[in-house]
Design an enzyme around this catalytic site. Structure first.
Site, PDB file in Angstrom:
ATOM      1  N   ASP A 183     -25.998  15.811  26.981  1.00  0.00           N
ATOM      2  CA  ASP A 183     -25.475  14.487  26.670  1.00  0.00           C
ATOM      3  C   ASP A 183     -24.383  14.623  25.614  1.00  0.00           C
ATOM      4  O   ASP A 183     -24.556  15.364  24.640  1.00  0.00           O
ATOM      5  CB  ASP A 183     -26.598  13.607  26.123  1.00  0.00           C
ATOM      6  CG  ASP A 183     -26.765  12.331  26.916  1.00  0.00           C
ATOM      7  OD1 ASP A 183     -25.753  11.633  27.094  1.00  0.00           O
ATOM      8  OD2 ASP A 183     -27.887  12.029  27.350  1.00  0.00           O
ATOM      9  N   HIS A 226     -33.137   6.863  32.013  1.00  0.00           N
ATOM     10  CA  HIS A 226     -33.915   6.666  30.781  1.00  0.00           C
ATOM     11  C   HIS A 226     -33.661   5.323  30.128  1.00  0.00           C
ATOM     12  O   HIS A 226     -34.396   4.934  29.212  1.00  0.00           O
ATOM     13  CB  HIS A 226     -33.573   7.778  29.779  1.00  0.00           C
ATOM     14  CG  HIS A 226     -32.172   7.670  29.256  1.00  0.00           C
ATOM     15  ND1 HIS A 226     -31.062   7.917  30.038  1.00  0.00           N
ATOM     16  CD2 HIS A 226     -31.692   7.304  28.033  1.00  0.00           C
ATOM     17  CE1 HIS A 226     -29.973   7.727  29.321  1.00  0.00           C
ATOM     18  NE2 HIS A 226     -30.325   7.351  28.111  1.00  0.00           N
ATOM     19  N   ASP A 227     -32.647   4.597  30.558  1.00  0.00           N
ATOM     20  CA  ASP A 227     -32.289   3.310  29.970  1.00  0.00           C
ATOM     21  C   ASP A 227     -32.691   2.128  30.846  1.00  0.00           C
ATOM     22  O   ASP A 227     -32.271   0.999  30.581  1.00  0.00           O
ATOM     23  CB  ASP A 227     -30.769   3.237  29.741  1.00  0.00           C
ATOM     24  CG  ASP A 227     -30.363   3.841  28.412  1.00  0.00           C
ATOM     25  OD1 ASP A 227     -31.219   3.927  27.511  1.00  0.00           O
ATOM     26  OD2 ASP A 227     -29.197   4.234  28.266  1.00  0.00           O
ATOM     27  N   ASP A 236     -44.588  19.485  27.291  1.00  0.00           N
ATOM     28  CA  ASP A 236     -44.861  19.996  25.951  1.00  0.00           C
ATOM     29  C   ASP A 236     -45.640  21.306  26.056  1.00  0.00           C
ATOM     30  O   ASP A 236     -46.649  21.368  26.759  1.00  0.00           O
ATOM     31  CB  ASP A 236     -45.670  18.950  25.171  1.00  0.00           C
ATOM     32  CG  ASP A 236     -46.181  19.463  23.837  1.00  0.00           C
ATOM     33  OD1 ASP A 236     -45.505  20.328  23.249  1.00  0.00           O
ATOM     34  OD2 ASP A 236     -47.250  19.006  23.397  1.00  0.00           O
ATOM     35  N   ASP A 291     -47.769  19.543  20.303  1.00  0.00           N
ATOM     36  CA  ASP A 291     -47.456  18.513  19.311  1.00  0.00           C
ATOM     37  C   ASP A 291     -47.212  17.142  19.944  1.00  0.00           C
ATOM     38  O   ASP A 291     -46.894  16.182  19.252  1.00  0.00           O
ATOM     39  CB  ASP A 291     -46.264  18.925  18.447  1.00  0.00           C
ATOM     40  CG  ASP A 291     -44.948  19.029  19.241  1.00  0.00           C
ATOM     41  OD1 ASP A 291     -44.974  18.847  20.478  1.00  0.00           O
ATOM     42  OD2 ASP A 291     -43.901  19.306  18.618  1.00  0.00           O
ATOM     43  N   ASN A 337     -46.269  23.303  22.995  1.00  0.00           N
ATOM     44  CA  ASN A 337     -46.890  23.716  21.726  1.00  0.00           C
ATOM     45  C   ASN A 337     -47.939  22.735  21.213  1.00  0.00           C
ATOM     46  O   ASN A 337     -48.439  22.878  20.099  1.00  0.00           O
ATOM     47  CB  ASN A 337     -45.823  23.972  20.652  1.00  0.00           C
ATOM     48  CG  ASN A 337     -45.027  22.714  20.316  1.00  0.00           C
ATOM     49  OD1 ASN A 337     -45.313  21.631  20.821  1.00  0.00           O
ATOM     50  ND2 ASN A 337     -44.028  22.865  19.461  1.00  0.00           N
ATOM     51  N   ASP A 386     -40.534  19.949  25.036  1.00  0.00           N
ATOM     52  CA  ASP A 386     -39.702  20.929  24.351  1.00  0.00           C
ATOM     53  C   ASP A 386     -38.941  21.808  25.350  1.00  0.00           C
ATOM     54  O   ASP A 386     -39.157  21.719  26.563  1.00  0.00           O
ATOM     55  CB  ASP A 386     -40.545  21.789  23.408  1.00  0.00           C
ATOM     56  CG  ASP A 386     -41.841  22.291  24.043  1.00  0.00           C
ATOM     57  OD1 ASP A 386     -41.788  22.728  25.210  1.00  0.00           O
ATOM     58  OD2 ASP A 386     -42.896  22.244  23.390  1.00  0.00           O
ATOM     59  N   ASP A 438     -22.056   9.560  27.026  1.00  0.00           N
ATOM     60  CA  ASP A 438     -22.773   8.349  26.649  1.00  0.00           C
ATOM     61  C   ASP A 438     -21.850   7.266  26.088  1.00  0.00           C
ATOM     62  O   ASP A 438     -20.968   7.557  25.275  1.00  0.00           O
ATOM     63  CB  ASP A 438     -23.822   8.724  25.588  1.00  0.00           C
ATOM     64  CG  ASP A 438     -24.606   7.530  25.092  1.00  0.00           C
ATOM     65  OD1 ASP A 438     -25.441   7.021  25.853  1.00  0.00           O
ATOM     66  OD2 ASP A 438     -24.381   7.112  23.933  1.00  0.00           O
ATOM     67  N   GLU A 498     -20.838   7.456  31.479  1.00  0.00           N
ATOM     68  CA  GLU A 498     -21.599   6.209  31.459  1.00  0.00           C
ATOM     69  C   GLU A 498     -20.572   5.097  31.240  1.00  0.00           C
ATOM     70  O   GLU A 498     -20.394   4.596  30.143  1.00  0.00           O
ATOM     71  CB  GLU A 498     -22.645   6.212  30.336  1.00  0.00           C
ATOM     72  CG  GLU A 498     -23.538   4.981  30.400  1.00  0.00           C
ATOM     73  CD  GLU A 498     -24.430   4.803  29.187  1.00  0.00           C
ATOM     74  OE1 GLU A 498     -25.498   4.201  29.329  1.00  0.00           O
ATOM     75  OE2 GLU A 498     -24.050   5.248  28.083  1.00  0.00           O
TER      76      GLU A 498
END
Length: 557
Positions: A99, A331-332, A22, A26, A24, A30, A201, A258
């Site tokens: 993706d 990520h899964d 990140d 938040d 910025n 990003d 995906d 996938e």
């Protein structure tokens, strides 16, 4: 002999942008954050970056619910910044994959909004809208996230739409030629922006059972998992080949499907010389612990014998078809460091052994962010979970009679949130990921497990990965590690993971003691030249290899 492709001798890396870097403040990663770390990734040895979805999205499923395929979500940055990322990657001879999520879109997508306003109209046919059975869902299919795949359309007593995932992710109707044309137009538009390809995906779900027949129930809810449809229907290849010819071939794109549950006899159709995709992920070895079980009684950590057996079987059948992308985690899935390694054995030697085993198999090596520093699962409280699937499974476990403690323990092990904690860049606050409060809690071990600390230490897992990648890409060994035949050896030895790679007159042998106990291996051949190790010294007495815990050695014959 396999035709050589531009991506064959490369190393790939997945970025989960929300949790990468990140800039910025938040608390959300990003695009400028990714740009700022391109030199780090280049130094690691990475060539190909797959970036999880950054399209405009309400983020019900962390970006896998897309409301506008042509827009970057403002939380990640702008389209100009996306173009800058592609440009900066090209300067470094790096390639960007995005993706491709086209089994479904978001319920906030313009098409779906129009479909709900007029289910009988043109846009209603962009989705699967069916009449129910006296107000009940049309079929007994269970969604991937639990509950029925059917959601009642507001204002109608007996009309439902299909969603294989969350109700906010309506499935697109691939039988509709107009829908396919719009999808292909979008894919080509992105390729024209300078992408090198896509990770695709949930693609096995695009072909439905148009007889809309019930499946045999497989749970107390009377429902059956929707993924079983993929093994029941035919004709998906027509869609996939059309998409390849229209969108991927003209650009020489790298496509990573996938594609789970692909049967051995049709693998060549998926990844052969004329296959639908360049490659697919090798999920089976990572999912060996799930085989024939439900998530409430998975073994933990992954049993060695099942993992080794599944790897060897997978390498054998894939070799006849093409090329797979080898992974430890994504990520899964939970973190590979926690899935494959007992908690008490976690450390440099076990992590380096696991890395070497996977990297030297036949296929495209694929890292996931943080894998290179040994990021592991987190200790969660229930109210910290963000993942919809985890929350649903926790509730299902409670309904099945488990205590809150038992349900939480299962969720902690298997939650996808384990892979989504912020990347650990330093020992500074929030692991150097953000100056603001991160969207997801940081793993408690970040003060020890982080890039800055590991860059300074020669014997760190990060620097081991750099040496391993340099070895993989070296002029002497890249051809054999990319194209060489794979053959299991020492299969009957307990907790020994061993195989040979052969290419022309070259041969390498990898032997790894994947356990916390010392082991003696009686060598069947005279291995002389040690070319890669994770310990400083290898001990051979006579023809006995004296292996230390998690020792991994590669010989050149």
């Amino acid at each position: 002999m396999m035709n050589k492709k531009w991506w064959h001798n490369k190393v790939a890396y997945q970025i989960y942008p929300k949790s990468f870097k990140d800039t910025n403040g938040d608390g959300i990663g990003d695009i400028p954050g990714i740009i700022s770390k391109l030199d780090y990734l280049k130094d690691l040895g990475v060539d190909i970056l797959w970036i999880s979805p950054m399209y405009q999205s309400p983020m019900v499923d962390n970006g896998y619910d897309i409301s506008d395929y042509y827009a970057i979500d403002p939380m990640f940055g702008s389209m100009d910044e996306m173009k800058q990322l592609i440009k900066e990657a090209k300067k470094r001879n790096m390639y960007i994959l995005m993706d491709l999520v086209v089994n479904h879109c978001s319920s906030e997508h313009e098409w779906f909004q129009k479909a709900m306003a007029d289910p009988e109209g043109e846009y209603g046919s962009y989705f699967y809208i069916k009449d129910g059975k006296d107000g009940q869902p049309p079929t007994n299919w269970r969604s991937y996230f639990g509950g029925s795949v059917w959601e009642k359309i507001p204002g109608y007593d007996n009309k439902f739409y299909l969603h294989s995932f969350a109700k906010e992710q309506p499935d697109l109707n691939w039988e509709n030629e107009i829908v396919r044309e719009k999808i292909y137009e979008m894919i080509c538009w992105w390729m024209d922006q300078g992408l090198s390809g896509f990770r695709i995906d949930a693609i096995m779900n695009i072909k439905k059972d148009l007889t809309w027949s019930d499946l045999k129930p497989d749970g107390p809810d009377g429902l059956a998992d929707v993924y079983k449809i993929t093994g029941k229907v035919e004709g998906i290849g027509d869609f996939l080949m059309e998409m390849k010819h229209r969108c991927f071939e003209p650009y020489d794109a790298l496509t990573v499907g996938e594609a789970m549950f692909v049967k051995e006899d049709i693998l060549p159709q998926f990844i052969g010389e004329d296959g639908y995709f360049s490659t697919i992920f090798a999920f089976e070895p990572c999912h060996a612990y799930r085989k024939g079980k439900n998530y409430m009684n998975y073994d933990w950590p992954q049993p060695f014998d099942e993992w080794r057996e599944e790897t060897f079987h997978n390498q054998e059948i894939v070799a006849k078809a093409g090329f797979e992308a080898n992974i430890i985690e994504n990520h899964d899935q939970p973190r590979g460091a926690s899935l494959f390694i007992p908690e008490e054995d976690y450390g440099f030697y076990s992590l380096s052994a696991l890395a070497t085993i996977i990297f030297c198999e036949r296929g495209l090596p694929f890292l996931y962010q943080g894998q290179e520093i040994g990021m592991s699962n987190r200790q969660w409280k229930y109210d910290e979970f963000n993942d919809l699937e985890t929350i649903n499974q926790y509730q299902i476990a409670l309904k099945a009679g488990m205590s809150k403690e038992q349900a939480l323990e299962i969720a902690r092990h298997h939650s996808r949130d384990n892979a989504r904690t912020p990347m650990q860049w330093s020992s500074e606050e929030n692991a150097g990921f953000s100056k603001g409060k991160p969207w997801m809690p940081v793993n408690e071990n970040y003060k020890v497990v982080n890039v800055a600390e590991e860059e300074k230490e020669y014997g760190s897992i990060l620097n081991f990965y750099k040496r391993l990648i340099a070895f993989y890409k070296s002029e002497e060994y890249n051809e054999i590690l990319t194209y060489g035949d794979f053959r299991p050896i020492y299969e009957k030895e307990d907790h020994i993971f061993a195989y040979s790679r052969s290419y022309g007159c070259q041969k390498l042998v990898l032997i790894c003691n994947f356990s916390s106990k010392e082991k003696d291996i009686e060598l069947s051949e005279d291995y002389e030249n040690v070319i890669f190790v994770n310990y400083e010294q290898t001990t051979v007495i006579g023809n006995t290899l004296k292996m230390k815990p998690y020792e991994c050695v590669i010989y050149e014959m």
